[in-house]
Write a protein that holds these residues in place. Structure first.
Motif, mmCIF file in Angstrom:
data_model
loop_
_atom_site.group_PDB
_atom_site.id
_atom_site.type_symbol
_atom_site.label_atom_id
_atom_site.label_comp_id
_atom_site.label_asym_id
_atom_site.label_seq_id
_atom_site.Cartn_x
_atom_site.Cartn_y
_atom_site.Cartn_z
ATOM 1 N N SER A 1 27.447 25.150 31.234
ATOM 2 C CA SER A 1 28.033 26.428 30.843
ATOM 3 C C SER A 1 29.224 26.186 29.936
ATOM 4 O O SER A 1 29.692 25.052 29.793
ATOM 5 C CB SER A 1 28.462 27.225 32.079
ATOM 6 O OG SER A 1 29.484 26.532 32.760
ATOM 7 N N ALA A 2 29.708 27.258 29.328
ATOM 8 C CA ALA A 2 30.873 27.181 28.447
ATOM 9 C C ALA A 2 31.617 28.502 28.509
ATOM 10 O O ALA A 2 31.020 29.546 28.770
ATOM 11 C CB ALA A 2 30.437 26.893 27.011
ATOM 12 N N ASP A 3 32.924 28.437 28.269
ATOM 13 C CA ASP A 3 33.695 29.666 28.128
ATOM 14 C C ASP A 3 33.197 30.385 26.887
ATOM 15 O O ASP A 3 32.793 29.744 25.909
ATOM 16 C CB ASP A 3 35.179 29.357 27.956
ATOM 17 C CG ASP A 3 35.805 28.751 29.201
ATOM 18 O OD1 ASP A 3 35.259 28.966 30.297
ATOM 19 O OD2 ASP A 3 36.833 28.068 29.067
ATOM 20 N N ALA A 4 33.238 31.706 26.925
ATOM 21 C CA ALA A 4 32.792 32.474 25.757
ATOM 22 C C ALA A 4 33.721 33.651 25.525
ATOM 23 O O ALA A 4 34.211 34.268 26.470
ATOM 24 C CB ALA A 4 31.362 32.979 25.959
ATOM 25 N N ALA A 5 33.971 33.926 24.262
ATOM 26 C CA ALA A 5 34.705 35.115 23.852
ATOM 27 C C ALA A 5 33.763 35.917 22.971
ATOM 28 O O ALA A 5 32.937 35.351 22.250
ATOM 29 C CB ALA A 5 35.961 34.727 23.081
ATOM 30 N N SER A 6 33.878 37.212 23.030
ATOM 31 C CA SER A 6 32.989 38.069 22.248
ATOM 32 C C SER A 6 33.791 38.823 21.199
ATOM 33 O O SER A 6 34.903 39.281 21.471
ATOM 34 C CB SER A 6 32.284 39.060 23.176
ATOM 35 O OG SER A 6 31.317 39.792 22.465
ATOM 36 N N VAL A 7 33.235 38.905 19.998
ATOM 37 C CA VAL A 7 33.846 39.704 18.934
ATOM 38 C C VAL A 7 32.807 40.712 18.445
ATOM 39 O O VAL A 7 31.604 40.442 18.449
ATOM 40 C CB VAL A 7 34.357 38.841 17.765
ATOM 41 C CG1 VAL A 7 35.511 37.965 18.198
ATOM 42 C CG2 VAL A 7 33.262 37.985 17.166
ATOM 43 N N THR A 8 33.283 41.870 18.078
ATOM 44 C CA THR A 8 32.391 42.901 17.547
ATOM 45 C C THR A 8 32.967 43.447 16.260
ATOM 46 O O THR A 8 34.188 43.485 16.066
ATOM 47 C CB THR A 8 32.210 44.064 18.553
ATOM 48 O OG1 THR A 8 33.501 44.581 18.889
ATOM 49 C CG2 THR A 8 31.510 43.610 19.811
#
Length: 191
Positions: free
Chosen positions: A19-26
């Motif tokens: 797994s990995a940390d994730a950030a979301s952008v829109t």
């Protein structure tokens, strides 16, 4: 398994993590883009997840093919990772969204000028794309595989050098000067 699940598995498998940390952008009018953050010893890898959702198309094409066409995701590797400040996630999202927003086809040796720092107070305002070590992810026919491209942060002076002399000349200058392009605190090549 959908395209993004396959791409995520390809990235995580390459780095040997579950797994990995994730950030979301829109961005208005676009589907969300995730930026995976994978610590790896002295390096931190940032990989986009969302650019390959749809194939890139030539902006002059009369109709966009919803299946055929090149697909790509971007990977940025920084030594230490701590040198990258805020704004990096958003700017990686901007870069991988360029095909949808500007009709750009992401490919090796492409120069993408951001017009602003890649992260807060960074000296890098452009990036040069290169082939990545991450293997392409095959998709069912007739879709093309998803390629991974390495993002190399460059200064405005280095971007001008690429426009005049080409990407290979800049890479030679880095090699001659012993510059580690993964170092977020590196100096620009003397050109």
């Amino acid at each position: 398994m959908d395209v993004l699940d396959q791409v995520r598995a390809g990235v995580l498998g390459h780095f040997g993590v579950d797994s990995a940390d994730a950030a979301s952008v829109t961005f208005l009018g676009l589907e969300p883009i995730d930026i995976l953050r994978v610590p790896d010893g002295e390096f931190v890898h940032y990989a986009t997840l969302g650019g390959s959702r749809h194939p890139m198309t030539d902006p002059t094409a009369a109709l966009a093919d919803p299946v055929r066409g090149p697909r790509a995701e971007l990977v940025l590797t920084l030594r230490g990772g701590a040198g990258a400040g805020s704004g990096l996630t958003r700017m990686l999202g901007v870069l991988v969204a360029a095909p949808s927003v500007e009709g750009v086809v992401l490919q090796p040796d492409a120069l993408l000028d951001l017009g602003e720092p890649l992260w807060t107070n960074a000296p890098f305002t452009a990036v040069l794309l290169e082939d990545s070590e991450i293997p392409a992810v095959d998709l069912p026919e007739p879709a093309e595989p998803v390629r991974f491209l390495t993002v190399v942060p460059i200064t405005a002076t280095e971007a001008a050098w690429v426009r005049i002399r080409g990407a290979a000349a800049l890479r030679e200058a880095w090699a001659e000067a012993g510059i580690d392009v993964r170092d977020p605190a590196r100096s620009a090549a003397s050109l």
